[in-house]
Design a protein around this motif. Structure first.
Motif, short mmCIF file in Angstrom:
data_model
loop_
_atom_site.label_atom_id
_atom_site.label_comp_id
_atom_site.label_asym_id
_atom_site.label_seq_id
_atom_site.Cartn_x
_atom_site.Cartn_y
_atom_site.Cartn_z
N LYS A 120 0.81 -1.21 0.00
CA LYS A 120 0.00 0.00 0.00
C LYS A 120 0.85 1.27 0.00
CE LYS A 120 -4.14 -1.91 2.06
NZ LYS A 120 -4.97 -1.94 0.91
N ASP A 121 2.01 1.22 0.62
CA ASP A 121 2.90 2.38 0.69
C ASP A 121 4.14 2.13 -0.16
OD1 ASP A 121 4.68 4.43 1.34
OD2 ASP A 121 4.01 4.50 3.44
N TYR A 122 4.14 2.66 -1.36
CA TYR A 122 5.26 2.45 -2.28
C TYR A 122 6.55 3.04 -1.72
CZ TYR A 122 1.86 1.45 -6.03
OH TYR A 122 0.86 0.93 -6.80
N ASP A 123 6.46 4.22 -1.11
CA ASP A 123 7.64 4.90 -0.61
C ASP A 123 8.38 4.05 0.42
OD1 ASP A 123 9.55 6.82 0.20
OD2 ASP A 123 8.16 7.77 1.58
N ARG A 124 7.69 3.66 1.49
CA ARG A 124 8.35 2.93 2.59
C ARG A 124 8.50 1.44 2.34
NH1 ARG A 124 5.10 4.38 7.77
NH2 ARG A 124 3.45 4.11 6.26
N ASN A 125 7.52 0.82 1.69
CA ASN A 125 7.50 -0.64 1.61
C ASN A 125 7.87 -1.22 0.25
OD1 ASN A 125 6.64 -0.70 4.29
ND2 ASN A 125 4.52 -0.43 3.68
N GLN A 144 1.76 10.07 -5.84
CA GLN A 144 2.24 10.92 -4.75
C GLN A 144 3.32 10.22 -3.94
OE1 GLN A 144 -1.23 12.02 -2.52
NE2 GLN A 144 -2.09 13.23 -4.19
N GLN A 145 3.11 8.94 -3.63
CA GLN A 145 4.11 8.18 -2.87
C GLN A 145 5.42 8.04 -3.67
OE1 GLN A 145 2.15 4.49 -1.96
NE2 GLN A 145 0.88 5.41 -0.38
N SER A 146 5.30 7.89 -4.98
CA SER A 146 6.49 7.81 -5.83
C SER A 146 7.24 9.13 -5.81
CB SER A 146 6.08 7.43 -7.25
OG SER A 146 5.42 6.19 -7.26
N ASP A 147 6.52 10.24 -5.89
CA ASP A 147 7.15 11.55 -5.81
C ASP A 147 7.78 11.80 -4.44
OD1 ASP A 147 7.00 12.66 -8.37
OD2 ASP A 147 4.94 13.30 -8.07
N LEU A 148 7.13 11.33 -3.39
CA LEU A 148 7.68 11.48 -2.05
C LEU A 148 9.03 10.76 -1.95
CD1 LEU A 148 7.49 12.40 0.90
CD2 LEU A 148 6.18 10.30 1.37
N PHE A 149 9.09 9.55 -2.50
CA PHE A 149 10.36 8.82 -2.49
C PHE A 149 11.44 9.62 -3.22
CE2 PHE A 149 13.38 6.15 -4.73
CZ PHE A 149 13.98 5.51 -3.67
N MET A 150 11.10 10.17 -4.38
CA MET A 150 12.07 10.95 -5.15
C MET A 150 12.51 12.19 -4.36
SD MET A 150 12.84 9.43 -7.94
CE MET A 150 13.63 10.81 -8.74
N TRP A 151 11.59 12.85 -3.67
CA TRP A 151 11.91 14.03 -2.87
C TRP A 151 12.86 13.66 -1.73
CZ3 TRP A 151 11.64 19.12 -3.04
CH2 TRP A 151 11.78 19.85 -1.86
N GLU A 152 12.60 12.53 -1.08
CA GLU A 152 13.43 12.09 0.05
C GLU A 152 14.77 11.51 -0.37
OE1 GLU A 152 10.69 9.34 1.81
OE2 GLU A 152 9.75 10.88 3.07
#
Length: 166
Positions: A68-73, A102-110
């Motif tokens: 469910k959470d692409y960024d963290r998981n 949005q989660q994909s963009d969050l990963f890129m930002w972090e």
């Protein structure tokens, strides 16, 4: 060559092996070092590969199983292994900027030293009026790269000199 294999969905390739094929196109290296075998190397043949298996090969529709959470998981797990270019040959048909984008963009930002690459999808078109909305999520992300293909016949390349280098 393979530094990580996360069996999130299952421990086998799907019937078409699309993600495996793309990984080989990117990082494959010929075991034969003579003749013209090297011309079949991937573009980054010295790269290492970290797999995150999302293909549910036991499903009738070969459905994907995603966290469910692409960024963290998903992406962060690959990143911690050392992956910096993360190729994703999958996506949805809806072209909205949704939670997954949005989660994909969050990963890129972090992780500004990483790059997410997505396929544009399989909802291509033959005319401009059909093309609107053919790129699905999460490929609609703002901070990654989305890769697509064009359907051109051989004659369309005549404009470029008749003998394209492909």
């Amino acid at each position: 060559k393979v530094v990580q294999y996360v069996s999130y969905a299952d421990k086998s390739d799907d019937s078409e092996g699309h993600g495996t094929h793309v990984a080989g196109s990117i990082a494959g290296e010929s075991l034969l070092d003579y003749g013209d075998f090297r011309r079949y190397n991937g573009h980054a043949f010295a790269a290492k590969i970290a797999f995150f298996d999302i293909g549910n090969s036991s499903s009738v529709n070969a459905a994907l199983k995603l966290p469910k959470d692409y960024d963290r998981n998903l992406f962060s797990i690959l990143y911690k292994t050392g992956a910096r270019v993360i190729s994703n040959s999958w996506g949805a048909t809806g072209n909205k900027y949704d939670t997954q984008a949005q989660q994909s963009d969050l990963f890129m930002w972090e992780n500004p030293d990483a790059l997410l690459v997505f396929s544009a999808g399989n909802s291509g078109c033959l005319s401009y009026s059909q093309c609107k909305g053919s790129v699905g999520s999460p490929a609609v992300l703002k901070n990654g790269i989305t890769v697509g293909a064009a359907l051109n016949d051989h004659q369309s390349w005549q404009y470029y000199g008749g003998n394209p280098d492909i």
